[in-house]
Design a protein around this motif. Structure first.
Motif, short mmCIF file in Angstrom:
data_model
loop_
_atom_site.label_atom_id
_atom_site.label_comp_id
_atom_site.label_asym_id
_atom_site.label_seq_id
_atom_site.Cartn_x
_atom_site.Cartn_y
_atom_site.Cartn_z
N ASP A 51 60.87 74.52 8.38
CA ASP A 51 60.40 75.08 9.46
C ASP A 51 59.43 74.26 10.47
OD1 ASP A 51 61.22 77.68 8.77
OD2 ASP A 51 59.37 78.29 7.80
N GLU A 52 59.40 74.35 11.82
CA GLU A 52 58.73 73.83 12.57
C GLU A 52 57.22 74.36 12.69
OE1 GLU A 52 60.57 73.05 16.51
OE2 GLU A 52 62.36 72.55 15.57
N VAL A 53 56.27 73.68 12.74
CA VAL A 53 54.91 73.92 12.42
C VAL A 53 53.97 73.11 13.29
CG1 VAL A 53 54.49 73.15 10.26
CG2 VAL A 53 53.18 75.10 11.15
N THR A 54 52.88 73.59 13.93
CA THR A 54 51.84 72.40 14.30
C THR A 54 50.72 72.65 13.34
OG1 THR A 54 52.64 72.89 16.58
CG2 THR A 54 50.43 72.04 16.28
N LEU A 55 50.29 71.65 12.89
CA LEU A 55 49.23 71.72 11.76
C LEU A 55 48.03 70.82 12.58
CD1 LEU A 55 50.95 71.11 8.53
CD2 LEU A 55 50.16 73.14 9.37
N ARG A 56 46.72 71.36 12.80
CA ARG A 56 45.69 70.53 12.78
C ARG A 56 45.01 69.89 11.71
NH1 ARG A 56 42.59 75.93 15.10
NH2 ARG A 56 44.05 76.79 13.43
N ILE A 57 45.02 68.43 11.71
CA ILE A 57 44.89 67.80 10.68
C ILE A 57 43.47 66.74 11.36
CG2 ILE A 57 45.70 65.78 9.38
CD1 ILE A 57 48.44 67.07 9.94
N PHE A 58 42.60 66.41 10.29
CA PHE A 58 41.72 65.44 10.47
C PHE A 58 41.96 64.27 11.38
CE2 PHE A 58 38.95 67.11 7.06
CZ PHE A 58 38.05 68.00 7.80
N GLN A 59 41.47 63.88 12.34
CA GLN A 59 41.54 62.96 13.12
C GLN A 59 41.70 61.45 12.42
OE1 GLN A 59 39.26 62.43 16.90
NE2 GLN A 59 40.22 60.38 17.21
N TRP A 60 40.89 61.29 11.46
CA TRP A 60 40.91 60.12 10.77
C TRP A 60 42.19 59.79 10.09
CZ3 TRP A 60 41.28 60.15 5.72
CH2 TRP A 60 40.82 61.32 4.86
N LEU A 61 42.62 60.89 9.51
CA LEU A 61 43.84 60.84 8.69
C LEU A 61 44.84 60.69 9.56
CD1 LEU A 61 45.05 61.25 5.89
CD2 LEU A 61 45.73 63.44 6.25
N VAL A 62 45.00 61.39 10.79
CA VAL A 62 46.24 61.04 11.74
C VAL A 62 46.34 59.70 12.13
CG1 VAL A 62 46.87 61.65 13.90
CG2 VAL A 62 46.08 63.58 12.56
N GLU A 63 45.08 59.04 12.44
CA GLU A 63 45.19 57.40 12.88
C GLU A 63 45.51 56.61 11.55
OE1 GLU A 63 41.18 57.55 14.58
OE2 GLU A 63 41.67 58.31 16.41
N ARG A 64 45.17 57.05 10.50
CA ARG A 64 45.26 56.03 9.32
C ARG A 64 46.67 56.03 9.00
NH1 ARG A 64 43.49 57.95 3.31
NH2 ARG A 64 45.37 58.93 3.64
N ASP A 65 47.20 57.48 9.15
CA ASP A 65 48.60 57.38 8.52
C ASP A 65 49.62 57.39 9.61
OD1 ASP A 65 47.29 57.57 5.87
OD2 ASP A 65 47.89 59.59 5.81
N GLY A 66 49.37 57.11 10.83
CA GLY A 66 49.96 57.02 11.97
C GLY A 66 51.02 58.22 12.36
N LEU A 67 50.25 59.41 12.17
CA LEU A 67 51.16 60.62 12.36
C LEU A 67 51.25 61.18 13.79
CD1 LEU A 67 49.08 62.71 9.82
CD2 LEU A 67 51.39 61.87 9.73
N LYS A 68 50.80 60.19 14.79
CA LYS A 68 50.94 60.62 16.22
C LYS A 68 52.41 60.04 16.62
CE LYS A 68 46.90 61.35 18.47
NZ LYS A 68 45.99 60.76 19.47
#
Length: 68
Positions: A51-68
């Protein structure tokens, strides 16, 4: 660490008690449920594989794990 959330478009793969496995642009990532916005986290149980979904994730985790 920042308490700011970043919306991430992803595909749902799997849910455990502590984390969710998602696919972001072809890469799989485990995201701790504690790092997902509460409004999004409570919807995880209703999702099906891929399923396609948009999740709001902590910015620090997005940056650390390269989720962008």
């Amino acid at each position: 660490m920042s308490d700011t959330y970043i919306p991430i478009d992803c595909n749902f793969i799997r849910l455990t008690k502590r984390a969710v496995l998602v696919n972001v642009d072809g890469d799989e990532h485990w995201v701790p449920r504690s790092c997902i916005h509460g409004g999004d986290e409570c919807r995880l149980r209703d999702l099906l594989y891929d399923d396609e979904v948009t999740l709001r994730i902590f910015q620090w985790l997005v940056e650390r794990d390269g989720l962008k």
